[in-house]
Design a protein around this motif. Structure first.
Motif, PDB file in Angstrom:
ATOM      1  N   VAL A 102       0.867  -1.177   0.000  1.00 47.97           N
ATOM      2  CA  VAL A 102       0.000   0.000   0.000  1.00 47.97           C
ATOM      3  C   VAL A 102       0.905   1.229   0.000  1.00 47.97           C
ATOM      4  CG1 VAL A 102      -1.935  -1.128   1.163  1.00 47.97           C
ATOM      5  CG2 VAL A 102      -0.194  -0.011   2.533  1.00 47.97           C
ATOM      6  N   SER A 103       0.421   2.293  -0.618  1.00 50.11           N
ATOM      7  CA  SER A 103       1.244   3.488  -0.711  1.00 50.11           C
ATOM      8  C   SER A 103       0.373   4.701  -1.027  1.00 50.11           C
ATOM      9  CB  SER A 103       2.285   3.319  -1.818  1.00 50.11           C
ATOM     10  OG  SER A 103       3.070   4.484  -1.934  1.00 50.11           O
ATOM     11  N   ALA A 104       0.830   5.840  -0.565  1.00 47.17           N
ATOM     12  CA  ALA A 104       0.195   7.103  -0.935  1.00 47.17           C
ATOM     13  C   ALA A 104       0.925   7.736  -2.123  1.00 47.17           C
ATOM     14  CB  ALA A 104       0.186   8.060   0.256  1.00 47.17           C
ATOM     15  N   SER A 105       1.857   6.992  -2.714  1.00 50.60           N
ATOM     16  CA  SER A 105       2.588   7.508  -3.883  1.00 50.60           C
ATOM     17  C   SER A 105       1.616   7.765  -5.025  1.00 50.60           C
ATOM     18  CB  SER A 105       3.636   6.497  -4.348  1.00 50.60           C
ATOM     19  OG  SER A 105       4.639   6.337  -3.390  1.00 50.60           O
ATOM     20  N   PRO A 106       1.917   8.759  -5.860  1.00 45.75           N
ATOM     21  CA  PRO A 106       1.040   9.018  -6.999  1.00 45.75           C
ATOM     22  C   PRO A 106       1.040   7.842  -7.976  1.00 45.75           C
ATOM     23  CG  PRO A 106       2.987  10.431  -7.073  1.00 45.75           C
ATOM     24  CD  PRO A 106       3.042   9.678  -5.789  1.00 45.75           C
ATOM     25  N   TYR A 107      -0.077   7.660  -8.650  1.00 45.40           N
ATOM     26  CA  TYR A 107      -0.239   6.563  -9.604  1.00 45.40           C
ATOM     27  C   TYR A 107       0.861   6.569 -10.660  1.00 45.40           C
ATOM     28  CZ  TYR A 107      -2.119   3.668 -13.307  1.00 45.40           C
ATOM     29  OH  TYR A 107      -2.260   2.715 -14.276  1.00 45.40           O
ATOM     30  N   GLN A 108       1.358   7.744 -10.991  1.00 44.75           N
ATOM     31  CA  GLN A 108       2.369   7.865 -12.035  1.00 44.75           C
ATOM     32  C   GLN A 108       3.671   7.146 -11.658  1.00 44.75           C
ATOM     33  OE1 GLN A 108       0.465  10.252 -10.862  1.00 44.75           O
ATOM     34  NE2 GLN A 108      -0.480  11.330 -12.563  1.00 44.75           N
ATOM     35  N   LEU A 109       3.869   6.818 -10.385  1.00 39.22           N
ATOM     36  CA  LEU A 109       5.067   6.094  -9.964  1.00 39.22           C
ATOM     37  C   LEU A 109       4.891   4.582  -9.998  1.00 39.22           C
ATOM     38  CD1 LEU A 109       6.374   8.211  -6.937  1.00 39.22           C
ATOM     39  CD2 LEU A 109       7.343   8.032  -9.228  1.00 39.22           C
ATOM     40  N   PHE A 110       3.694   4.107 -10.335  1.00 40.05           N
ATOM     41  CA  PHE A 110       3.429   2.672 -10.282  1.00 40.05           C
ATOM     42  C   PHE A 110       4.429   1.861 -11.090  1.00 40.05           C
ATOM     43  CE2 PHE A 110       1.648  -1.173 -12.097  1.00 40.05           C
ATOM     44  CZ  PHE A 110       1.317  -1.874 -10.941  1.00 40.05           C
ATOM     45  N   GLU A 111       4.665   2.252 -12.329  1.00 39.13           N
ATOM     46  CA  GLU A 111       5.560   1.483 -13.193  1.00 39.13           C
ATOM     47  C   GLU A 111       6.981   1.460 -12.639  1.00 39.13           C
ATOM     48  OE1 GLU A 111       6.926   1.122 -17.855  1.00 39.13           O
ATOM     49  OE2 GLU A 111       5.247   2.409 -17.343  1.00 39.13           O
ATOM     50  N   GLU A 112       7.464   2.600 -12.163  1.00 33.96           N
ATOM     51  CA  GLU A 112       8.814   2.658 -11.595  1.00 33.96           C
ATOM     52  C   GLU A 112       8.915   1.801 -10.332  1.00 33.96           C
ATOM     53  OE1 GLU A 112      11.655   3.951 -12.820  1.00 33.96           O
ATOM     54  OE2 GLU A 112      10.462   4.330 -14.601  1.00 33.96           O
ATOM     55  N   LEU A 113       7.889   1.857  -9.486  1.00 31.09           N
ATOM     56  CA  LEU A 113       7.899   1.032  -8.273  1.00 31.09           C
ATOM     57  C   LEU A 113       7.846  -0.453  -8.623  1.00 31.09           C
ATOM     58  CD1 LEU A 113       5.537   3.149  -6.010  1.00 31.09           C
ATOM     59  CD2 LEU A 113       7.979   2.729  -5.638  1.00 31.09           C
ATOM     60  N   SER A 114       7.023  -0.806  -9.579  1.00 34.63           N
ATOM     61  CA  SER A 114       6.916  -2.193 -10.009  1.00 34.63           C
ATOM     62  C   SER A 114       8.257  -2.695 -10.545  1.00 34.63           C
ATOM     63  CB  SER A 114       5.830  -2.325 -11.072  1.00 34.63           C
ATOM     64  OG  SER A 114       5.713  -3.653 -11.498  1.00 34.63           O
ATOM     65  N   ASN A 115       8.921  -1.885 -11.350  1.00 35.19           N
ATOM     66  CA  ASN A 115      10.239  -2.246 -11.871  1.00 35.19           C
ATOM     67  C   ASN A 115      11.265  -2.387 -10.744  1.00 35.19           C
ATOM     68  OD1 ASN A 115       9.255  -2.210 -14.491  1.00 35.19           O
ATOM     69  ND2 ASN A 115       9.939  -0.135 -14.889  1.00 35.19           N
ATOM     70  N   PHE A 116      11.173  -1.511  -9.749  1.00 34.59           N
ATOM     71  CA  PHE A 116      12.070  -1.572  -8.594  1.00 34.59           C
ATOM     72  C   PHE A 116      11.903  -2.895  -7.857  1.00 34.59           C
ATOM     73  CE2 PHE A 116      12.018  -0.916  -3.921  1.00 34.59           C
ATOM     74  CZ  PHE A 116      13.391  -0.878  -3.698  1.00 34.59           C
ATOM     75  N   PHE A 117      10.660  -3.289  -7.570  1.00 37.61           N
ATOM     76  CA  PHE A 117      10.417  -4.536  -6.836  1.00 37.61           C
ATOM     77  C   PHE A 117      10.958  -5.734  -7.606  1.00 37.61           C
ATOM     78  CE2 PHE A 117       6.787  -2.086  -4.908  1.00 37.61           C
ATOM     79  CZ  PHE A 117       7.376  -1.964  -3.663  1.00 37.61           C
ATOM     80  N   THR A 118      10.763  -5.736  -8.914  1.00 34.29           N
ATOM     81  CA  THR A 118      11.237  -6.840  -9.747  1.00 34.29           C
ATOM     82  C   THR A 118      12.760  -6.876  -9.791  1.00 34.29           C
ATOM     83  OG1 THR A 118       9.243  -6.751 -11.101  1.00 34.29           O
ATOM     84  CG2 THR A 118      11.158  -7.857 -12.053  1.00 34.29           C
ATOM     85  N   SER A 119      13.390  -5.747 -10.094  1.00 39.30           N
ATOM     86  CA  SER A 119      14.852  -5.724 -10.225  1.00 39.30           C
ATOM     87  C   SER A 119      15.552  -5.953  -8.887  1.00 39.30           C
ATOM     88  CB  SER A 119      15.324  -4.413 -10.861  1.00 39.30           C
ATOM     89  OG  SER A 119      15.054  -3.330 -10.009  1.00 39.30           O
ATOM     90  N   ALA A 120      14.927  -5.561  -7.786  1.00 36.31           N
ATOM     91  CA  ALA A 120      15.526  -5.760  -6.463  1.00 36.31           C
ATOM     92  C   ALA A 120      15.339  -7.175  -5.956  1.00 36.31           C
ATOM     93  CB  ALA A 120      14.943  -4.752  -5.463  1.00 36.31           C
ATOM     94  N   GLY A 121      14.453  -7.939  -6.607  1.00 33.99           N
ATOM     95  CA  GLY A 121      14.263  -9.333  -6.221  1.00 33.99           C
ATOM     96  C   GLY A 121      13.220  -9.568  -5.137  1.00 33.99           C
ATOM     97  N   PHE A 122      12.320  -8.612  -4.942  1.00 31.69           N
ATOM     98  CA  PHE A 122      11.244  -8.822  -3.978  1.00 31.69           C
ATOM     99  C   PHE A 122      10.269  -9.870  -4.532  1.00 31.69           C
ATOM    100  CE2 PHE A 122      12.761  -4.822  -2.351  1.00 31.69           C
ATOM    101  CZ  PHE A 122      12.467  -4.877  -0.996  1.00 31.69           C
ATOM    102  N   PRO A 123       9.622 -10.632  -3.652  1.00 36.82           N
ATOM    103  CA  PRO A 123       8.632 -11.595  -4.155  1.00 36.82           C
ATOM    104  C   PRO A 123       7.465 -10.873  -4.814  1.00 36.82           C
ATOM    105  CG  PRO A 123       8.655 -11.577  -1.748  1.00 36.82           C
ATOM    106  CD  PRO A 123       9.746 -10.674  -2.202  1.00 36.82           C
ATOM    107  N   SER A 124       6.776 -11.545  -5.713  1.00 38.00           N
ATOM    108  CA  SER A 124       5.633 -10.911  -6.387  1.00 38.00           C
ATOM    109  C   SER A 124       4.585 -10.541  -5.340  1.00 38.00           C
ATOM    110  CB  SER A 124       5.054 -11.813  -7.453  1.00 38.00           C
ATOM    111  OG  SER A 124       4.547 -12.998  -6.864  1.00 38.00           O
ATOM    112  N   ALA A 125       3.895  -9.461  -5.601  1.00 36.03           N
ATOM    113  CA  ALA A 125       2.937  -8.940  -4.637  1.00 36.03           C
ATOM    114  C   ALA A 125       1.823  -8.197  -5.356  1.00 36.03           C
ATOM    115  CB  ALA A 125       3.645  -7.997  -3.654  1.00 36.03           C
ATOM    116  N   THR A 126       0.759  -7.934  -4.630  1.00 34.88           N
ATOM    117  CA  THR A 126      -0.325  -7.136  -5.179  1.00 34.88           C
ATOM    118  C   THR A 126      -0.091  -5.690  -4.852  1.00 34.88           C
ATOM    119  OG1 THR A 126      -1.717  -7.315  -3.225  1.00 34.88           O
ATOM    120  CG2 THR A 126      -1.984  -9.007  -4.886  1.00 34.88           C
TER     121      THR A 126
END
Length: 126
Positions: A102-126
């Motif tokens: 969950v986050s109060a980040s603006p929607y426009q950051l979704f793609e960057e955050l999603s890429n961060f989680f993937t490249s950093a190796g975090f488990p998949s999440a909703t």
């Protein structure tokens, strides 16, 4: 933005899911294509609900100047140990553990955050 509806039977949805229970899809609007994922959750299990800022991604939220630099100018950095903790939780519960960000980040950051989680190796999440 666009709105559409797609109805699938349970067997069709399960057939479309990968081994992690994720159904990946693309929504197409004129010339734009948007990737999405539906996480199929079991009826029982463990859910971890986690904030993003200063919980999994270093933002330094309380220092507004650093917060904006860490959000818009610098490469995202993970909070040490959180990726390992989430992976350990998934292992402890035999992968019957779902993670939800969950986050109060603006929607426009979704793609960057999603890429961060993937490249950093975090488990998949909703």
């Amino acid at each position: 933005h666009f709105i559409g509806h797609l109805t699938l039977r349970n067997d069709e949805l399960l057939d479309a899911a990968d081994s992690d229970g994720i159904v990946r899809y693309e929504a197409i609007d004129h010339k734009r294509t948007f990737a999405g994922a539906i996480h199929l959750l079991p009826p029982t299990g463990v859910s971890i609900i986690s904030d993003i800022d200063d919980t999994v991604k270093i933002t330094n939220y309380l220092d507004k100047k650093e917060f904006y630099k860490n959000t818009f100018l610098r490469e995202f950095k993970q909070v040490p140990g959180m990726k390992e903790l989430f992976h350990a939780c998934k292992s402890k519960y035999d992968n019957n553990c779902s993670i939800h960000y969950v986050s109060a980040s603006p929607y426009q950051l979704f793609e960057e955050l999603s890429n961060f989680f993937t490249s950093a190796g975090f488990p998949s999440a909703t």
